[in-house]
Scaffold this active site. Structure first.
Site, short mmCIF file in Angstrom:
data_model
loop_
_atom_site.label_atom_id
_atom_site.label_comp_id
_atom_site.label_asym_id
_atom_site.label_seq_id
_atom_site.Cartn_x
_atom_site.Cartn_y
_atom_site.Cartn_z
N ASP A 69 0.83 -1.20 0.00
CA ASP A 69 0.00 0.00 0.00
C ASP A 69 0.87 1.25 0.00
O ASP A 69 2.10 1.18 -0.13
CB ASP A 69 -1.01 -0.03 1.15
CG ASP A 69 -0.37 0.19 2.53
OD1 ASP A 69 0.87 0.32 2.61
OD2 ASP A 69 -1.11 0.23 3.53
N THR A 71 1.96 3.16 2.18
CA THR A 71 2.93 3.40 3.25
C THR A 71 4.32 2.85 2.92
O THR A 71 5.24 3.03 3.71
CB THR A 71 2.45 2.78 4.58
OG1 THR A 71 2.38 1.35 4.45
CG2 THR A 71 1.10 3.33 4.99
N ARG A 72 4.47 2.18 1.79
CA ARG A 72 5.77 1.63 1.40
C ARG A 72 6.20 2.24 0.07
O ARG A 72 5.42 2.26 -0.88
CB ARG A 72 5.71 0.10 1.27
CG ARG A 72 5.18 -0.63 2.50
CD ARG A 72 6.10 -0.48 3.70
NE ARG A 72 5.71 -1.38 4.78
CZ ARG A 72 4.80 -1.11 5.71
NH1 ARG A 72 4.16 0.05 5.67
NH2 ARG A 72 4.52 -1.97 6.66
N HIS A 106 -4.68 -1.50 7.12
CA HIS A 106 -4.62 -0.07 6.85
C HIS A 106 -5.83 0.35 6.02
O HIS A 106 -6.56 -0.48 5.48
CB HIS A 106 -3.34 0.29 6.09
CG HIS A 106 -2.09 -0.08 6.81
ND1 HIS A 106 -0.86 -0.12 6.18
CD2 HIS A 106 -1.85 -0.44 8.10
CE1 HIS A 106 0.07 -0.48 7.06
NE2 HIS A 106 -0.51 -0.68 8.23
N HIS A 172 12.35 -4.88 9.48
CA HIS A 172 10.99 -4.76 10.00
C HIS A 172 11.00 -5.01 11.49
O HIS A 172 11.65 -5.94 11.98
CB HIS A 172 10.05 -5.75 9.31
CG HIS A 172 8.61 -5.55 9.69
ND1 HIS A 172 8.04 -6.18 10.78
CD2 HIS A 172 7.66 -4.75 9.16
CE1 HIS A 172 6.79 -5.79 10.89
NE2 HIS A 172 6.52 -4.93 9.92
N HIS A 198 -0.23 -11.22 15.55
CA HIS A 198 0.38 -10.02 16.14
C HIS A 198 0.11 -9.93 17.64
O HIS A 198 0.20 -8.85 18.23
CB HIS A 198 -0.16 -8.77 15.46
CG HIS A 198 0.71 -8.26 14.34
ND1 HIS A 198 1.90 -8.86 13.98
CD2 HIS A 198 0.57 -7.20 13.49
CE1 HIS A 198 2.43 -8.19 12.97
NE2 HIS A 198 1.65 -7.19 12.66
N GLN A 294 2.81 4.71 12.19
CA GLN A 294 3.95 4.25 11.39
C GLN A 294 5.27 4.76 11.95
O GLN A 294 6.31 4.11 11.83
CB GLN A 294 3.78 4.69 9.93
CG GLN A 294 2.66 4.00 9.19
CD GLN A 294 2.92 2.53 8.92
OE1 GLN A 294 4.04 2.05 9.07
NE2 GLN A 294 1.89 1.80 8.52
#
Length: 433
Positions: A69, A71-72, A106, A172, A198, A294
Protein backbone atom coordinates in the site's frame (compact mmCIF):
# COMPACT_ATOMS: atom_id res chain seq x y z
CA UNK A 1 27.39 18.94 12.30
CA UNK A 2 24.44 19.75 10.07
CA UNK A 3 22.52 16.90 8.51
CA UNK A 4 19.14 16.31 6.87
CA UNK A 5 16.62 13.96 8.43
CA UNK A 6 14.17 12.12 6.18
CA UNK A 7 11.00 14.08 6.93
CA UNK A 8 7.87 14.37 4.83
CA UNK A 9 8.72 15.01 1.20
CA UNK A 10 11.23 17.79 1.87
CA UNK A 11 13.56 16.66 4.66
CA UNK A 12 14.39 18.51 7.88
CA UNK A 13 17.78 20.07 8.57
CA UNK A 14 19.20 19.78 12.08
CA UNK A 15 22.46 20.31 13.92
CA UNK A 16 24.16 18.09 16.52
CA UNK A 17 27.42 19.08 18.28
CA UNK A 18 30.39 17.40 16.62
CA UNK A 19 31.91 16.45 19.98
CA UNK A 20 28.92 14.25 20.83
CA UNK A 21 28.21 12.79 17.41
CA UNK A 22 28.10 9.07 16.67
CA UNK A 23 27.56 8.70 12.95
CA UNK A 24 25.59 9.72 11.04
CA UNK A 25 24.52 6.07 10.84
CA UNK A 26 23.47 5.57 7.24
CA UNK A 27 22.78 2.86 4.73
CA UNK A 28 26.08 1.62 3.35
CA UNK A 29 26.82 2.57 -0.26
CA UNK A 30 25.22 0.23 -2.76
CA UNK A 31 25.30 1.44 -6.34
CA UNK A 32 21.84 1.95 -7.83
CA UNK A 33 21.14 -0.22 -10.84
CA UNK A 34 21.95 1.58 -14.08
CA UNK A 35 18.91 0.09 -15.81
CA UNK A 36 16.43 -1.19 -13.22
CA UNK A 37 13.77 -2.02 -15.82
CA UNK A 38 16.14 -4.35 -17.64
CA UNK A 39 17.14 -5.90 -14.30
CA UNK A 40 13.50 -6.59 -13.44
CA UNK A 41 12.88 -8.11 -16.87
CA UNK A 42 15.97 -10.31 -16.51
CA UNK A 43 14.85 -11.50 -13.07
CA UNK A 44 11.54 -12.69 -14.54
CA UNK A 45 13.43 -14.67 -17.20
CA UNK A 46 16.04 -16.09 -14.82
CA UNK A 47 14.53 -16.20 -11.33
CA UNK A 48 15.91 -17.88 -8.22
CA UNK A 49 14.64 -21.35 -7.37
CA UNK A 50 11.87 -21.73 -9.96
CA UNK A 51 11.16 -21.66 -13.72
CA UNK A 52 10.80 -18.34 -15.57
CA UNK A 53 7.58 -16.48 -14.91
CA UNK A 54 6.49 -16.94 -18.53
CA UNK A 55 6.57 -20.72 -18.00
CA UNK A 56 4.72 -20.53 -14.68
CA UNK A 57 2.03 -18.38 -16.31
CA UNK A 58 1.46 -20.63 -19.32
CA UNK A 59 -2.02 -22.15 -19.25
CA UNK A 60 -3.23 -20.00 -16.33
CA UNK A 61 -6.44 -18.05 -16.86
CA UNK A 62 -6.35 -15.87 -13.75
CA UNK A 63 -3.56 -14.18 -11.81
CA UNK A 64 -3.44 -12.12 -8.63
CA UNK A 65 -0.52 -9.75 -8.07
CA UNK A 66 -0.05 -8.41 -4.55
CA UNK A 67 1.44 -4.92 -4.15
CA UNK A 68 2.23 -2.88 -1.03
CA UNK A 69 0.00 0.00 0.00
CA UNK A 70 0.92 3.68 0.00
CA UNK A 71 2.93 3.40 3.25
CA UNK A 72 5.77 1.63 1.40
CA UNK A 73 7.90 3.35 -1.27
CA UNK A 74 7.86 0.36 -3.63
CA UNK A 75 8.39 1.23 -7.34
CA UNK A 76 5.14 -0.50 -8.29
CA UNK A 77 4.90 1.07 -11.71
CA UNK A 78 8.35 -0.30 -12.57
CA UNK A 79 7.61 -3.81 -11.32
CA UNK A 80 4.12 -4.05 -12.81
CA UNK A 81 5.42 -2.60 -16.07
CA UNK A 82 7.36 -5.84 -16.59
CA UNK A 83 5.07 -8.29 -14.80
CA UNK A 84 1.87 -7.46 -16.66
CA UNK A 85 3.20 -7.81 -20.25
CA UNK A 86 4.90 -11.06 -19.28
CA UNK A 87 1.66 -12.54 -18.02
CA UNK A 88 -0.35 -11.40 -21.02
CA UNK A 89 2.28 -12.67 -23.46
CA UNK A 90 2.08 -16.06 -21.72
CA UNK A 91 -1.66 -16.19 -22.34
CA UNK A 92 -3.18 -14.81 -19.12
CA UNK A 93 -6.02 -12.54 -20.32
CA UNK A 94 -6.01 -8.99 -19.05
CA UNK A 95 -9.49 -9.37 -17.58
CA UNK A 96 -8.20 -12.33 -15.58
CA UNK A 97 -5.52 -10.27 -13.82
CA UNK A 98 -6.20 -8.64 -10.44
CA UNK A 99 -3.72 -6.27 -8.82
CA UNK A 100 -4.55 -6.51 -5.12
CA UNK A 101 -3.29 -3.82 -2.74
CA UNK A 102 -2.10 -5.63 0.39
CA UNK A 103 -3.38 -3.07 2.84
CA UNK A 104 -3.33 -5.43 5.82
CA UNK A 105 -5.55 -3.51 8.22
CA UNK A 106 -4.62 -0.07 6.85
CA UNK A 107 -7.10 2.17 5.04
CA UNK A 108 -7.72 1.64 1.30
CA UNK A 109 -5.78 3.54 -1.38
CA UNK A 110 -8.16 5.20 -3.83
CA UNK A 111 -8.45 8.11 -6.26
CA UNK A 112 -5.26 10.14 -6.73
CA UNK A 113 -3.50 7.93 -4.20
CA UNK A 114 -4.20 4.87 -6.35
CA UNK A 115 -2.76 6.64 -9.38
CA UNK A 116 0.32 7.56 -7.33
CA UNK A 117 0.63 3.92 -6.31
CA UNK A 118 0.59 2.24 -9.75
CA UNK A 119 0.74 5.03 -12.32
CA UNK A 120 -2.08 6.41 -14.50
CA UNK A 121 -1.81 3.87 -17.32
CA UNK A 122 -2.07 0.81 -15.08
CA UNK A 123 -4.79 2.42 -12.95
CA UNK A 124 -6.86 3.08 -16.09
CA UNK A 125 -6.36 -0.27 -17.82
CA UNK A 126 -6.16 -2.96 -15.14
CA UNK A 127 -8.28 -4.12 -12.26
CA UNK A 128 -6.66 -2.66 -9.11
CA UNK A 129 -8.49 -3.42 -5.87
CA UNK A 130 -7.95 -2.98 -2.14
CA UNK A 131 -7.88 -5.69 0.50
CA UNK A 132 -10.32 -5.16 3.38
CA UNK A 133 -9.10 -7.03 6.44
CA UNK A 134 -12.21 -6.36 8.52
CA UNK A 135 -14.52 -8.07 6.00
CA UNK A 136 -14.20 -11.72 7.04
CA UNK A 137 -16.71 -12.84 4.40
CA UNK A 138 -14.28 -11.85 1.60
CA UNK A 139 -11.64 -14.28 2.92
CA UNK A 140 -11.15 -18.04 2.58
CA UNK A 141 -10.70 -20.16 5.71
CA UNK A 142 -7.49 -22.19 5.29
CA UNK A 143 -7.45 -23.83 8.72
CA UNK A 144 -5.09 -23.20 11.62
CA UNK A 145 -1.31 -22.75 11.67
CA UNK A 146 1.10 -24.77 13.87
CA UNK A 147 1.07 -22.10 16.59
CA UNK A 148 -2.70 -21.77 16.57
CA UNK A 149 -3.25 -18.86 14.19
CA UNK A 150 -6.59 -19.08 12.33
CA UNK A 151 -5.81 -18.54 8.64
CA UNK A 152 -8.21 -16.34 6.65
CA UNK A 153 -6.76 -15.05 3.36
CA UNK A 154 -8.39 -12.80 0.75
CA UNK A 155 -10.38 -15.07 -1.58
CA UNK A 156 -9.35 -13.10 -4.69
CA UNK A 157 -5.81 -14.33 -4.07
CA UNK A 158 -6.67 -17.84 -2.90
CA UNK A 159 -8.85 -18.47 -5.95
CA UNK A 160 -6.34 -17.20 -8.53
CA UNK A 161 -4.58 -19.71 -10.78
CA UNK A 162 -1.29 -17.82 -10.44
CA UNK A 163 -0.23 -16.05 -7.25
CA UNK A 164 2.48 -13.36 -7.29
CA UNK A 165 3.75 -11.09 -4.48
CA UNK A 166 5.85 -7.98 -5.03
CA UNK A 167 7.42 -5.77 -2.39
CA UNK A 168 10.39 -4.18 -0.67
CA UNK A 169 13.01 -5.89 1.51
CA UNK A 170 14.00 -3.72 4.47
CA UNK A 171 14.30 -4.14 8.26
CA UNK A 172 10.99 -4.76 10.00
CA UNK A 173 10.33 -4.18 13.69
CA UNK A 174 8.57 -7.53 14.29
CA UNK A 175 9.17 -9.86 11.33
CA UNK A 176 12.92 -9.22 10.95
CA UNK A 177 12.64 -8.07 7.34
CA UNK A 178 9.74 -7.04 5.16
CA UNK A 179 9.02 -8.50 1.74
CA UNK A 180 8.35 -12.03 0.52
CA UNK A 181 5.81 -13.80 2.68
CA UNK A 182 4.70 -10.60 4.40
CA UNK A 183 2.51 -9.52 1.48
CA UNK A 184 0.32 -12.54 2.21
CA UNK A 185 0.30 -12.25 5.99
CA UNK A 186 -0.54 -9.65 7.17
CA UNK A 187 -0.98 -8.02 3.74
CA UNK A 188 -4.14 -9.85 2.68
CA UNK A 189 -5.09 -11.59 5.93
CA UNK A 190 -8.27 -10.97 7.88
CA UNK A 191 -8.34 -9.25 11.26
CA UNK A 192 -9.07 -12.64 12.84
CA UNK A 193 -5.68 -13.86 11.60
CA UNK A 194 -3.66 -10.76 12.39
CA UNK A 195 -4.98 -10.37 15.94
CA UNK A 196 -3.44 -13.73 16.90
CA UNK A 197 -0.30 -13.53 14.77
CA UNK A 198 0.38 -10.02 16.14
CA UNK A 199 -0.54 -11.03 19.70
CA UNK A 200 1.74 -10.83 22.75
CA UNK A 201 2.59 -14.55 22.56
CA UNK A 202 4.46 -13.69 19.34
CA UNK A 203 5.61 -10.10 19.83
CA UNK A 204 7.03 -10.52 23.33
CA UNK A 205 9.43 -13.20 22.09
CA UNK A 206 13.02 -11.83 22.21
CA UNK A 207 13.64 -12.80 18.58
CA UNK A 208 10.59 -10.93 17.25
CA UNK A 209 12.76 -7.96 16.35
CA UNK A 210 14.43 -5.96 13.58
CA UNK A 211 16.90 -7.92 11.46
CA UNK A 212 16.23 -11.31 13.08
CA UNK A 213 14.81 -14.23 11.10
CA UNK A 214 16.22 -17.30 12.79
CA UNK A 215 14.06 -18.29 15.74
CA UNK A 216 11.67 -15.40 15.10
CA UNK A 217 8.14 -16.78 15.60
CA UNK A 218 6.55 -13.87 13.71
CA UNK A 219 8.64 -14.66 10.62
CA UNK A 220 8.31 -18.43 10.94
CA UNK A 221 4.56 -18.31 11.31
CA UNK A 222 3.74 -15.97 8.46
CA UNK A 223 6.09 -17.97 6.22
CA UNK A 224 4.05 -21.07 7.07
CA UNK A 225 0.81 -19.19 6.41
CA UNK A 226 2.06 -17.90 3.05
CA UNK A 227 3.04 -21.43 2.07
CA UNK A 228 -0.42 -22.63 3.05
CA UNK A 229 -2.09 -19.93 0.97
CA UNK A 230 0.30 -20.52 -1.91
CA UNK A 231 2.72 -18.18 -3.61
CA UNK A 232 4.07 -19.06 -7.06
CA UNK A 233 6.47 -16.18 -7.51
CA UNK A 234 7.81 -13.09 -5.71
CA UNK A 235 9.39 -9.95 -7.12
CA UNK A 236 11.16 -7.88 -4.45
CA UNK A 237 13.57 -4.96 -4.57
CA UNK A 238 15.97 -3.14 -2.27
CA UNK A 239 16.32 0.64 -2.34
CA UNK A 240 18.97 3.18 -1.37
CA UNK A 241 18.44 6.35 0.67
CA UNK A 242 17.20 8.17 -2.43
CA UNK A 243 14.66 5.39 -3.17
CA UNK A 244 16.66 4.12 -6.17
CA UNK A 245 16.65 0.39 -6.89
CA UNK A 246 19.85 -1.33 -5.74
CA UNK A 247 18.80 -4.96 -6.16
CA UNK A 248 16.08 -7.13 -7.71
CA UNK A 249 15.21 -10.53 -6.23
CA UNK A 250 12.67 -12.72 -7.96
CA UNK A 251 11.57 -16.33 -7.93
CA UNK A 252 10.53 -18.94 -5.38
CA UNK A 253 9.06 -17.26 -2.31
CA UNK A 254 11.62 -18.34 0.29
CA UNK A 255 14.78 -18.69 -1.79
CA UNK A 256 14.44 -15.31 -3.50
CA UNK A 257 13.46 -13.63 -0.22
CA UNK A 258 16.52 -14.94 1.62
CA UNK A 259 18.72 -13.92 -1.29
CA UNK A 260 17.35 -10.40 -0.96
CA UNK A 261 17.73 -10.39 2.82
CA UNK A 262 21.40 -11.40 2.53
CA UNK A 263 21.99 -8.40 0.28
CA UNK A 264 19.93 -6.01 2.40
CA UNK A 265 21.60 -7.08 5.65
CA UNK A 266 25.03 -6.10 4.32
CA UNK A 267 23.70 -2.68 3.34
CA UNK A 268 21.49 -1.70 6.28
CA UNK A 269 23.45 -3.10 9.23
CA UNK A 270 25.60 -0.37 10.79
CA UNK A 271 27.82 -1.34 13.76
CA UNK A 272 28.11 1.04 16.71
CA UNK A 273 31.07 0.84 19.10
CA UNK A 274 28.98 0.93 22.28
CA UNK A 275 25.59 2.08 23.57
CA UNK A 276 24.55 5.71 23.10
CA UNK A 277 22.79 8.08 25.48
CA UNK A 278 20.75 9.83 22.79
CA UNK A 279 19.51 8.98 19.32
CA UNK A 280 18.27 11.50 16.77
CA UNK A 281 16.28 9.66 14.15
CA UNK A 282 13.35 9.88 11.76
CA UNK A 283 10.37 7.88 10.55
CA UNK A 284 12.02 7.67 7.11
CA UNK A 285 10.01 10.52 5.60
CA UNK A 286 7.10 10.20 3.20
CA UNK A 287 5.22 7.90 2.87
CA UNK A 288 6.13 6.21 6.18
CA UNK A 289 5.89 9.27 8.44
CA UNK A 290 2.31 10.21 7.56
CA UNK A 291 1.03 9.18 10.99
CA UNK A 292 2.17 8.45 14.53
CA UNK A 293 1.38 4.73 14.16
CA UNK A 294 3.95 4.25 11.39
CA UNK A 295 6.52 6.53 13.05
CA UNK A 296 6.97 4.03 15.89
CA UNK A 297 9.18 2.02 13.53
CA UNK A 298 11.76 4.78 13.86
CA UNK A 299 11.80 4.33 17.63
CA UNK A 300 12.22 0.55 17.63
CA UNK A 301 14.93 0.79 14.98
CA UNK A 302 17.41 2.53 17.29
CA UNK A 303 16.51 0.64 20.46
CA UNK A 304 19.30 -2.00 20.11
CA UNK A 305 22.01 0.65 20.64
CA UNK A 306 20.33 2.71 23.37
CA UNK A 307 21.49 2.89 26.98
CA UNK A 308 18.94 2.18 29.67
CA UNK A 309 17.26 5.51 30.46
CA UNK A 310 18.40 7.09 27.19
CA UNK A 311 16.55 9.64 25.06
CA UNK A 312 15.22 9.05 21.55
CA UNK A 313 14.46 12.19 19.54
CA UNK A 314 12.41 11.50 16.41
CA UNK A 315 11.27 13.87 13.68
CA UNK A 316 8.09 12.90 11.83
CA UNK A 317 5.63 15.03 9.87
CA UNK A 318 2.44 13.04 10.71
CA UNK A 319 0.03 14.94 8.47
CA UNK A 320 -2.61 12.21 9.04
CA UNK A 321 -2.45 12.37 12.83
CA UNK A 322 -2.33 9.40 15.19
CA UNK A 323 -3.51 6.54 12.99
CA UNK A 324 -6.64 4.42 13.05
CA UNK A 325 -9.45 5.34 15.48
CA UNK A 326 -8.85 2.05 17.29
CA UNK A 327 -5.17 2.85 17.79
CA UNK A 328 -5.88 6.42 18.88
CA UNK A 329 -8.49 5.20 21.36
CA UNK A 330 -5.94 3.10 23.24
CA UNK A 331 -4.19 6.24 24.49
CA UNK A 332 -7.50 7.54 25.84
CA UNK A 333 -8.31 4.25 27.52
CA UNK A 334 -4.84 3.69 29.01
CA UNK A 335 -3.13 6.85 30.30
CA UNK A 336 -0.27 4.60 31.49
CA UNK A 337 1.37 2.12 29.06
CA UNK A 338 1.93 -0.33 31.93
CA UNK A 339 -1.84 -0.65 32.33
CA UNK A 340 -2.12 -1.31 28.60
CA UNK A 341 0.43 -4.14 28.82
CA UNK A 342 -1.43 -5.64 31.78
CA UNK A 343 -4.60 -5.72 29.69
CA UNK A 344 -3.19 -7.27 26.50
CA UNK A 345 -1.16 -9.94 28.29
CA UNK A 346 -4.22 -11.19 30.18
CA UNK A 347 -2.89 -10.17 33.58
CA UNK A 348 -6.05 -8.17 34.27
CA UNK A 349 -8.71 -10.71 35.37
CA UNK A 350 -11.47 -8.23 34.55
CA UNK A 351 -10.39 -8.22 30.87
CA UNK A 352 -9.46 -11.82 30.04
CA UNK A 353 -10.05 -11.40 26.28
CA UNK A 354 -8.99 -7.80 25.78
CA UNK A 355 -8.17 -6.93 22.16
CA UNK A 356 -8.20 -3.75 20.07
CA UNK A 357 -7.09 -3.59 16.44
CA UNK A 358 -3.61 -2.06 16.01
CA UNK A 359 -2.69 -2.73 19.65
CA UNK A 360 0.49 -4.44 18.41
CA UNK A 361 2.05 -1.12 17.40
CA UNK A 362 1.47 0.29 20.87
CA UNK A 363 2.97 -2.91 22.29
CA UNK A 364 6.12 -2.19 20.26
CA UNK A 365 6.13 1.36 21.55
CA UNK A 366 5.80 0.07 25.10
CA UNK A 367 9.05 -1.88 24.62
CA UNK A 368 10.76 1.43 23.82
CA UNK A 369 9.19 3.30 26.71
CA UNK A 370 10.36 0.70 29.22
CA UNK A 371 13.93 1.67 28.38
CA UNK A 372 13.93 5.23 27.05
CA UNK A 373 12.18 8.57 27.08
CA UNK A 374 10.83 9.68 23.71
CA UNK A 375 10.73 13.20 22.26
CA UNK A 376 8.89 14.03 19.04
CA UNK A 377 9.54 16.93 16.68
CA UNK A 378 6.94 17.90 14.06
CA UNK A 379 6.09 21.12 12.27
CA UNK A 380 2.57 19.92 11.51
CA UNK A 381 0.80 22.27 13.89
CA UNK A 382 -2.67 20.61 13.96
CA UNK A 383 -1.09 17.46 15.36
CA UNK A 384 1.67 18.82 17.61
CA UNK A 385 -0.68 19.57 20.51
CA UNK A 386 -1.84 15.93 20.64
CA UNK A 387 1.63 14.56 21.35
CA UNK A 388 1.47 15.08 25.10
CA UNK A 389 -1.35 12.49 25.24
CA UNK A 390 0.73 9.82 23.46
CA UNK A 391 3.23 8.87 26.20
CA UNK A 392 5.87 11.18 24.68
CA UNK A 393 7.06 14.76 25.06
CA UNK A 394 7.41 17.27 22.27
CA UNK A 395 10.09 19.73 21.28
CA UNK A 396 9.94 22.72 18.98
CA UNK A 397 13.09 21.63 17.15
CA UNK A 398 15.70 18.90 17.06
CA UNK A 399 18.24 21.36 18.43
CA UNK A 400 16.15 22.21 21.50
CA UNK A 401 15.53 18.51 22.12
CA UNK A 402 19.26 17.81 21.87
CA UNK A 403 20.03 20.64 24.31
CA UNK A 404 17.57 19.19 26.83
CA UNK A 405 19.03 15.71 26.37
CA UNK A 406 22.56 16.99 26.98
CA UNK A 407 21.37 18.73 30.15
CA UNK A 408 19.97 15.40 31.30
CA UNK A 409 22.76 13.03 30.22
CA UNK A 410 25.79 15.30 30.51
CA UNK A 411 27.95 17.33 28.16
CA UNK A 412 29.84 14.22 27.04
CA UNK A 413 26.71 12.23 26.11
CA UNK A 414 27.01 10.11 22.97
CA UNK A 415 24.43 11.07 20.32
CA UNK A 416 23.72 8.73 17.41
CA UNK A 417 22.19 10.32 14.33
CA UNK A 418 20.12 8.08 12.01
CA UNK A 419 18.77 10.25 9.18
CA UNK A 420 16.84 7.45 7.40
CA UNK A 421 15.28 6.04 10.58
CA UNK A 422 13.94 2.47 10.28
CA UNK A 423 15.67 1.82 6.95
CA UNK A 424 18.93 1.51 8.93
CA UNK A 425 19.73 -1.25 11.42
CA UNK A 426 22.14 0.09 14.10
CA UNK A 427 23.78 -2.81 15.91
CA UNK A 428 26.22 -2.93 18.82
CA UNK A 429 29.58 -3.93 17.41
CA UNK A 430 30.03 -6.81 19.89
CA UNK A 431 26.74 -8.29 18.70
CA UNK A 432 27.44 -7.66 15.01
CA UNK A 433 30.86 -9.26 15.22
Amino acid sequence: MKFTLAYGKTGLEAVVPDANLVGPLEIRPAPPLADPRSAVAASLREPTGCPPLSELARGRRTACILICDITRPVPNELLLGELLPTLEAAGVPRDGITILIATGLHRPNEGDELIELVGPEIAANYRVENHFGKDLASHTDLGVSPRGVPIHIDSRYVDADLKIATGLIEPHLMAGYSGGRKLVCPGIAALETVRVWHGPQFLEHPNADCGILEGNPVHEENTWIARRAGCDFILNVTLDGDRRVTGVFAGEMEEAFHEGVAFARQVVTVPVDGPVDVAVTSAAGYPLDQNFYQSIKGLTGVLPVMKEGGTIIIAAEMTEGVGSPEFAGLFEEFPDPADFMTAITGADPTRPDFFVMDQWQLEEMAKVLRRCEVVYVTNHAPFADQLEKLYVTRAASVESAVAAALAKHGDDARIAVVPEGPYVLPTLEAVAG
